[in-house]
Design an enzyme around this catalytic site. Structure first.
Site, mmCIF file in Angstrom:
data_model
loop_
_atom_site.group_PDB
_atom_site.id
_atom_site.type_symbol
_atom_site.label_atom_id
_atom_site.label_comp_id
_atom_site.label_asym_id
_atom_site.label_seq_id
_atom_site.Cartn_x
_atom_site.Cartn_y
_atom_site.Cartn_z
ATOM 1 N N SER A 34 0.830 -1.208 0.000
ATOM 2 C CA SER A 34 0.000 0.000 0.000
ATOM 3 C C SER A 34 0.863 1.255 0.000
ATOM 4 C CB SER A 34 -0.892 0.031 1.246
ATOM 5 O OG SER A 34 -1.852 -0.978 1.188
ATOM 6 N N ARG A 38 1.489 4.273 -3.044
ATOM 7 C CA ARG A 38 1.320 5.699 -2.742
ATOM 8 C C ARG A 38 2.621 6.469 -2.955
ATOM 9 N NH1 ARG A 38 -2.422 2.649 -0.410
ATOM 10 N NH2 ARG A 38 -4.347 3.536 0.422
ATOM 11 N N ARG A 133 -14.053 -5.993 -10.639
ATOM 12 C CA ARG A 133 -14.083 -5.285 -9.346
ATOM 13 C C ARG A 133 -14.811 -3.942 -9.444
ATOM 14 N NH1 ARG A 133 -8.465 -6.276 -6.347
ATOM 15 N NH2 ARG A 133 -9.668 -5.332 -4.678
ATOM 16 N N ASP A 331 -7.097 -7.541 4.942
ATOM 17 C CA ASP A 331 -6.284 -8.449 4.120
ATOM 18 C C ASP A 331 -5.777 -9.659 4.911
ATOM 19 O OD1 ASP A 331 -6.711 -6.853 1.936
ATOM 20 O OD2 ASP A 331 -4.838 -5.755 2.139
ATOM 21 N N ARG A 405 -3.103 -13.935 -1.940
ATOM 22 C CA ARG A 405 -3.216 -14.187 -0.493
ATOM 23 C C ARG A 405 -3.776 -15.586 -0.220
ATOM 24 N NH1 ARG A 405 -1.252 -9.618 1.423
ATOM 25 N NH2 ARG A 405 -1.928 -7.684 0.431
HETATM 26 C C1 S3P Z 1 -5.697 -1.109 0.207
HETATM 27 C C2 S3P Z 1 -6.891 -1.067 0.854
HETATM 28 C C3 S3P Z 1 -7.721 -2.238 1.110
HETATM 29 C C4 S3P Z 1 -6.942 -3.529 0.953
HETATM 30 C C5 S3P Z 1 -6.089 -3.524 -0.271
HETATM 31 C C6 S3P Z 1 -5.106 -2.373 -0.251
HETATM 32 C C7 S3P Z 1 -4.970 0.146 -0.021
HETATM 33 O O1 S3P Z 1 -8.806 -2.231 0.206
HETATM 34 O O2 S3P Z 1 -7.807 -4.646 0.920
HETATM 35 O O3 S3P Z 1 -5.344 -4.747 -0.353
HETATM 36 O O4 S3P Z 1 -3.769 0.111 -0.342
HETATM 37 O O5 S3P Z 1 -5.584 1.206 0.128
HETATM 38 P P1 S3P Z 1 -10.170 -1.433 0.568
HETATM 39 O O6 S3P Z 1 -9.735 -0.165 1.167
HETATM 40 O O7 S3P Z 1 -10.915 -1.212 -0.698
HETATM 41 O O8 S3P Z 1 -10.898 -2.335 1.519
#
Ligand code: S3P
Length: 446
Positions: A34, A38, A133, A331, A405
């Site tokens: 994540s 970013r 999705r 997750d 996962r």
């Molecule tokens: C993530 C947010 C989560 C997570 C994903 C990564 C992110 O999804 O499940 O693997 O990096 O912001 P959601 O925020 O849609 O639940």
């Protein structure tokens, strides 16, 4: 026509044998997925070059680097670091082709927010899982803010097209706590006129907010840190980071934390694990289950807290995970369900329908996985009951549905089993953790 005739390569299968001598050792897990996404996206609009250390190199995050390059940004490899040569939003230009996010849901949701203020066309698509999705949740608010957006299936699915424009701030109420949707709106809000507010029903991961603040932007959250709240953001002239440290991925560490609990005679330490409190809900859940885990914070050099986590073999008891906790464990819920299958009593998961909209329908995939192991489960629309058995499971054949996962949970399940597991696709693991099998084997002493 078979896949081979079609030119497609079948994924590799693999057996995971019981870890007869337990798991032992100290491990540094790869960079947080994540935070890496970013870093690339905010780095692309940074005022000048930013040096990023610890960036995850996996299929998902390499797709993000390819996307920012397609937007005209230079990304340089500098040894183990990356230098992203941002020059504000003005430095981005219209991509010459459709951007393929591959399997990266975070890129699919965040990139539209980054480009929503720019007067050019950006079209995004991805693999078969991405094209199932939901996208209305990000296209809706971007349209509200003034961007022109469209998607397949009445604007609900990828491919999606964004033609940016002058944006105005908005107040958007999220239906589900989603960091991806929140982050998309915040990225757009950085370039909007006036304040942007995102109201979330639960606290979702806050990496975007932390990085914006670290780069000199203004963003605040009102409300309890573990409950509903409102994130407020003000537009910026520029964002400026010179360097950025990406911590190890707690979600990757979580596989070995749970493996150590489940496998006899194990003691595992993870160094440099990201310990952002909006990500570590699994530790709270495992604590209720009686897990022997020690956490020690260490000095952080970037916007994210980091530390050391040590886990040892534990006898677990059942627990319930309720809706309010879900965003913080989202997750790691497949790992919780696996741990529940070896805990004394009946564990329950509720309020987790969102798991059906991940890389696979993870409630269905996990109920199949646990049943293949020989565990007893009751799948529900928004969760699962798992009837635990402290004697564990024999093993079995796991269908991953191409979900990284699920594949890694299947591997851990094999190491913790009596007979081993057979996984139908280990290639998908490269989406988030290409070195996973090597690291598991190192802890097994193989
Ligand atoms: C993530 C947010 C989560 C997570 C994903 C990564 C992110 O999804 O499940 O693997 O990096 O912001 P959601 O925020 O849609 O639940």
């Amino acid at each position: 026509m078979t896949d081979e005739q079609n030119g497609a390569v079948s994924p590799h299968r693999r057996r995971f044998l019981p870890a007869a001598r337990g798991l032992h050792g100290t491990l540094r897990v790869p960079g947080d997925k994540s935070v890496s996404h970013r870093a690339a996206l905010l780095g692309a609009v940074n005022d000048g070059p930013v040096r990023v250390s610890g960036f995850l190199r996996s299929a998902d995050t390499l797709a993000t680097l390819a996307a920012v390059r397609a937007l005209g940004v230079t990304v340089e490899e500098a040894g183990s670091e990356l230098v992203i040569h941002g020059s504000g939003w003005e430095g981005l230009s219209e991509p010459a082709d459709v951007i393929d996010v591959r399997n990266a849901g975070t890129l699919m949701r965040l990139l539209p927010g980054l480009v929503a203020s720019l007067p050019f066309l950006c079209v995004l698509t991805g693999d078969a899982s991405i094209r199932r999705r939901p996208m209305a949740r990000v296209l809706g608010p971007l349209r509200e803010m003034g961007a022109t957006v469209a998607g397949r299936g009445h604007d609900s699915l990828p491919p999606v097209a964004i033609r940016g424009g002058a944006l105005r701030g908005t107040r958007h109420q999220l239906a589900v706590a989603s960091a991806q949707v929140k982050s998309c709106i915040l990225l757009a809000g950085l370039r909007a006129q006036g304040e942007t507010q995102v109201v979330e029903p639960g606290a979702s991961r806050d990496h975007t907010e932390r990085m914006i603040r670290y780069a000199g932007g203004r963003v605040e959250r009102e409300g309890p840190s573990d409950g509903p709240g409102t994130v407020r953001l003000w537009p910026v002239e520029r964002l400026k980071m010179d360097s950025l440290a990406v911590p190890g991925d707690f979600s990757s560490a979580a596989f070995f934390i749970v493996a150590a609990l489940l496998i006899d005679d194990s003691l595992v330490t993870i160094e440099n694990a990201g310990l952002n409190p909006t990500r570590t809900g699994l530790l709270t859940v495992l604590d209720r289950m009686g897990a022997a885990i020690e956490v020690e914070g260490t000095e952080a050099s970037g916007p994210e807290p980091v530390g050391r986590v040590t886990a040892r073999t534990s006898r677990l008891v059942a627990t319930e995970v309720q809706a309010y906790e879900v965003a913080n464990v989202i997750d790691e819920l497949p790992l919780f369900l696996l741990a529940a299958a070896k805990a004394e009593g009946v564990s329950r998961l509720r309020g987790a329908a969102e798991l059906r909209a991940k890389e696979s329908d993870r409630l269905r995939a996990m109920s199949r996985l646990l049943q293949a192991l020989g565990a007893e489960v009751v799948e529900r629309p928004d969760g699962m009951d798992v009837i635990g058995d402290p004697n564990g499971w024999r093993g079995g054949s796991i269908v991953t549905e191409g979900d990284h996962r699920v594949a890694m949970v299947g591997a851990i399940a094999g190491a913790a089993s009596r007979d081993g597991t057979r996984i139908d696709d280990v290639d998908c693991i490269a989406v988030s953790y290409p070195e996973f099998v090597r690291d598991l084997e190192a802890l097994e002493g193989r």
